[in-house]
Design a protein around this motif. Sequence first.
Motif, PDB file in Angstrom:
ATOM      1  N   THR A  76       0.836  -1.200   0.000  1.00 17.23           N
ATOM      2  CA  THR A  76       0.000   0.000   0.000  1.00 17.23           C
ATOM      3  C   THR A  76       0.872   1.251   0.000  1.00 17.23           C
ATOM      4  OG1 THR A  76      -1.493  -1.282   1.350  1.00 17.23           O
ATOM      5  CG2 THR A  76      -1.970   1.051   1.142  1.00 17.23           C
ATOM      6  N   GLU A 393      -2.515   3.889   8.580  1.00 15.78           N
ATOM      7  CA  GLU A 393      -2.957   2.505   8.438  1.00 15.78           C
ATOM      8  C   GLU A 393      -3.827   2.091   9.610  1.00 15.78           C
ATOM      9  OE1 GLU A 393      -2.793  -0.017   6.095  1.00 15.78           O
ATOM     10  OE2 GLU A 393      -2.389   1.775   4.917  1.00 15.78           O
ATOM     11  N   ASN A 396      -7.496   1.926   9.169  1.00 11.36           N
ATOM     12  CA  ASN A 396      -7.994   1.041   8.125  1.00 11.36           C
ATOM     13  C   ASN A 396      -9.457   0.699   8.382  1.00 11.36           C
ATOM     14  OD1 ASN A 396      -8.437  -0.839   6.219  1.00 11.36           O
ATOM     15  ND2 ASN A 396      -6.888  -2.292   6.917  1.00 11.36           N
ATOM     16  N   SER A 404      -5.420  -3.904   1.318  1.00 13.29           N
ATOM     17  CA  SER A 404      -5.907  -2.571   1.612  1.00 13.29           C
ATOM     18  C   SER A 404      -6.879  -2.149   0.524  1.00 13.29           C
ATOM     19  CB  SER A 404      -4.719  -1.620   1.645  1.00 13.29           C
ATOM     20  OG  SER A 404      -5.170  -0.304   1.447  1.00 13.29           O
TER      21      SER A 404
END
Lengths: 1141, 300
Positions: A76, A393, A396, A404
Amino acid sequence: MSNEDLYHKVVGYVELTIFPTVVNLNRIKLNSKQCRIYRVRVNDLEAPFLYNDPTLEVCHHESKQRNLNYFSSAYTAAVSAVDPDAGHGELVIKVPSELWKQGDDLKVLKVYIEFSLDQPKGGLHFVVPDVEGSMAERGAHVFGSCDEKMKIFSCHRFWFPCVDSYSELCTWKLEFTVDASMVAVSCGDLVETIYTHDMRKKTFHYILPIPTAAPNISLAVGPFEILVDPYMHEVTHFCLPQLLPLLKHSMSFLHEIFEFYEEILTCRYPYSCFKTVFVDEAYVQVSSYASMSIFSTNLLHSAMIIDQTPQTRRCLAQALAQQFFGCFISRMSWADEWVLKGISGYIYGLYLKKTFGVNEYRHWIKQELDKIVEYELKMGGVLLHPTFSGGKEKDNPTPHLHFSIKHPHTLSWEYYKMFQCKAHLVMRLIENRISMEFMLQVFNKLLSLASTASSQKYQSHMWSQMLLSTHAFLKSISNVSGKDIGPLIKQWVDQSGVVKFFGSFAFNRKRNVLELEIRQDYTSSGTQKYVGPIKVTVQELDGSFNHMLQIEENSLKHDIPCHSKSRRNKKKKIPLMNGEEVDMDLSAMDADSPLLWIRIDPDMSILRKVEFEQADFMWQYQLRYERDVVAQEEAISALEKFPTPASRLALTDILEQEQCFYKVRMQACFCLAKIANAMVSTWQGPPAMKSLFTRMFCCKSCPNIVKTNNFINFQSYFLQKTMPVAMALLRDVQNLCPKDVLNFILDLIKYNDNRKNKFSDNYYRADLIEALTNSLTPAISINNEVRTVDNLNADVRLILEEITRFLNMEKLLPSFRNTITVSCLRAIRQLQKNGHIPSDPSLFKSYAQYGHFVDVRIAALEALVDYTRVERSSGELQWLLSMVQNDPVHYVRHKILGLLCKNPPFTKTTDSALCNEALVDQLWKFMNSGASHDWRLRCDAVNLYYMLFGLTRPSCLPLPELGLVLNLKEKKAVLNPTIKPELGVGAVMDTPASIGIHGVGMSYPDPVSLGVCGVGQPPQGLKRKADTPLGSPPEPGQILQQQDDDGRGFNTMEDEDIDMETVHDSQAFIHHHLNLLERPSTPGKHTHTHTHTHTHTHYIHVLKTLLIHGKEKLPFNRKKPAKPASGRGTHLPQLVGGEGD
Amino acid sequence: VFSVHMVGEGSVSICSIAGKATSSPAENYLLARRRTLQVVVSALLTESGFESAEKAAVETLTEMLQSYITEIGRCAKAYCEHTARSVPTLSDTVVTLIEMGFNVDTLPIYAKRSQRMVITAPPVTNAPVTPKALSAGQKRTHPAHIPSHFPEFPDPHTYIKTPTFREPVSDYQVVREKAATQRRDVERALTRFIAKTGETQSLFKDDITTFPLIAARPSTIPYLSALLPSELELQALEETDSSEQDDQTDGENTDDPGADKENSMLPPSGVVPSTKASEDNVIDNPYLRPVKKPKVRRKK
């Protein structure tokens, strides 16, 4: 270079016109992958540039980490680092300092890039059949292999440098020089075609005056046959040589789709022309680009083919829907993707309803709903509109996923398909809420705004109207309908998961009330809690009544008053929901209750799964008398649990009823087979469906012989195809397929006669083979002897004889799409699996080779994957994996990984000898660097890795001795120097304009990836690079710079790199310098000279792109759409004016 | 037994048995003629000045003479039958001789030549009796209205319908059964033949002949065979296609009157796509326009 290689080459030239909207523009970042860039000039001055693609190798140093969490975050981060929406790119061009002054005055900058593409692995796909003759005779062609997903994946950076984002619009002028025997089809209007001076090549000049984002640009080159649509002359169809008759037939109804969309949207098709191109080895079946769509050639069919026809029409309708929403109007940012997919899917659904009927439409909606519910309950929720606050992150939104969803490039393919499915279902929910009329008005409004904007040539800030965001869409809805759909959006769009209902009821005779209990499961994965209205339909003796109930936090029970008394009026007809009045035999029902059946949420206005309990007779009534196909299908699946003679009768009646929707009848066949098996000891009469089939399809005089085929009635055709397949699932008390069923199927094959039929019977015959396959049961194995011909079961011998004959005949008279070979291969695998014939992969391997029709290859690969799992064969697994790496067809590679995921050789919870360190390393390497040219493939590999080893470190690996400690240490050690740029980015983020100034291109928000990717093991990196043979040609990702740049550019380059101090870059920095040192001995540099490349390119000679660019790329701020750029953009009048001439 | 055999052999064996004891009148008759021919040949040889000849030479010349005469006879008969007569006349013979390249005018002179030898007439033998035709059944007598001088009726078998085949099976079931079996047999034989003559694959390691599979062979353009209908199917397709097309072209003509004008203004130079020149007249599509020649480069 072999002769063949010469053909897989593109030499191109891109010209971008940039209107700076900020001062101090001294760096320009573009997306480019696998291109070899020769030279970059800005306003005629040589400009130094840096090429760094962090996705080439995701995790840089040889860590022994091997856990997927780590990979996903690193991946990502790598994708974010080149995300065009955030203003990043692989190619960083330094604006020569002489021009800084000019940039400060916001004057136009022109960027010229010369590049070549040598045997590209992704993006452009070359198909060159290996036969004698000229390229045209061989049917060689090339096309942008970006599909729908790849498109959102923006694969365009794979074939020319650009700003690979949907939100960067500009107008285009495209020129393609190709061999004189070829046709180059691209976006926009073909202005003219001119021979080159030697008359051996032609140049196609295209102009696309409608502002379009780079990912919506595509190209197809080949010796195409041209068909101008007879109904719409501005529509042109292209297919490969010899397929023109098929093209004519397949395209004969396209105008109807056009008419339909233009009518419901009350808007003309936005582009002045439309092109359909049918190519071989397509990446996906359908992909749409501005004013053109690329399809798989396998969608073409002749008038004799029944089954393919609706599929092809659906594909065309999908492609055309995306022309309006997706190409003409594109998304503002990745998070708004759902709106475009939703709208195009929704209007496609309307087309289905109109063309294939309401039954088909409702059946399709139910199918899609079941699909998304199943997926979400299994894999966790699908989130349509993710919000990423601060890009950390930690935030998320989908922690349950092993990838992701922040970038299209990191999504699993399956997830994306489900995402699209959910998007259009949600659009339907909105329609339910605000009515279809308003819905279409919204679309019309969006389209007319966009088309007004597109014609504004001098005001590029207006162009943002052509980009659609979630916000703008919702605003438009509230403006048009005046309704607040906020809760709906919050429930289904901003939140993932589906609703799972359990319903049951009791009838209170005294109060004449139906006590309904609806419970929810909102704790398991993929579910969410639903609060709000729900519709319940109750069919009583006196008629059908709808009740709106309110699902609230704590109320489970709902009392519904009944209208009818339980006393039944004899001889009275019972009114149904649709006003119809029918006679029913009411003897089966409960004498005390007036209830015939109950349905929860009959309109599917919630994304839900309902498990409802009602008595078997109620299901039977529902099946017989409810006219909604969805209700009938629900009843059929419920009746599987009630193997009684009454269920049997209800199913048989439905089977015979010709007014009933054919797909319901097909489903009833399979249910009947299941019920018959459950009732095997009490079953009376001939095997289920046999007498029915005989009555419907066999000769009156000789009931054992089937009539000669006549498929003019499609409903009975589909039934005729399905019944034998379902019948073959019948089992007797010994759990064998009854002898007379097998003989019956063998007779069907024997007496099959298609001579007088105007349709092909290939699908029917394929289904008869499937029926034979279904009849197979495991062989009785006597002390594990080797299977030989002599000890073959007599029935199996008959089956095998048929299969052999069919498979052999197919070599002489191939069937459409080789359906029969596909069925035969499945049958052979089933024979092997059941121990009738020796298990052997060699036959499948030969059919899986490149050069067979793709369906055949997939069927063979499916068998091989199954073999690998059953026999735990590491040899076959290796064979498959090497095919994943080397096969020329992208789709096949993708499919192998998909098949392996579906039928994995082992899983994280099972022990297997196959699970070993070497395999882990192999897959890891493939994900890490092997699949860098194909996002889809890389995500497939991630899926497989997840399936095999899970998220954490694979159990088969030895425990990392001190690695973990070391890593931690490294993390700490490295963290300090790299924190700075990260903070820097954070600070700069607020003022987007300054990003360009400082050129802090890459941020790595995840500290883990920072630590691990850091300069932890520089010697290794160096060593690896030094291993590269000096004489080897440069790889696509490497940098080739203008030679005369070297002396001066070398130093500046070093300076450049210092402020690019990200962890990836430090690695890239070393690479880069080694490259520079290597360069004198690199043969690649010779290809710089223009003339040289000319002689080598037979295909696309020059790809010249002139971009009239609205604004300099800016990290797009979603909350303030287009504001920073608007007003400041200027245009180059003479250029635009020239275009008009 | 031997004699019966000889008769069966017919005239071919005449030479070989010449001189042997004969046994049947027909044989005798033929032999006598042959012997006369041999004398004729010998006389002609003598006439031409030969003193002796090998037997084989004489035999060969006899054979040639015999076939020449036979040919004259056969040909003359053909001519006469051609004119619907049954007995050849002189003119038939003359025409025949002319046809065979013989100068008829020289014949009288040759016949009256001085040195010709006179040979004895062949011995009188009875012409062979033609065996009676096999009679089958009872001959019909004339009905009353036919005078008795008319020829008799031929044997009944020459005009009575005598079926020699069985009634064709029209039972549907049997027909289907037969068609199915026949097709299956043909298919099996054909595939087995191909399998025998080419590469095969087998599902069993120990026995590669019971279920032979024709080996899978990759093709260079696999989609062609998979998508295109077979030639037979294609024919049917084209028939339906052409009728559809007619309808479409009708529509085109009225559809776009402007296109025609525009198209005619285009320069006629360059290559016109060959395939559908006729349709192009009414359709203006950039892909159908001729490719332009490169312009002479202008200096800026």
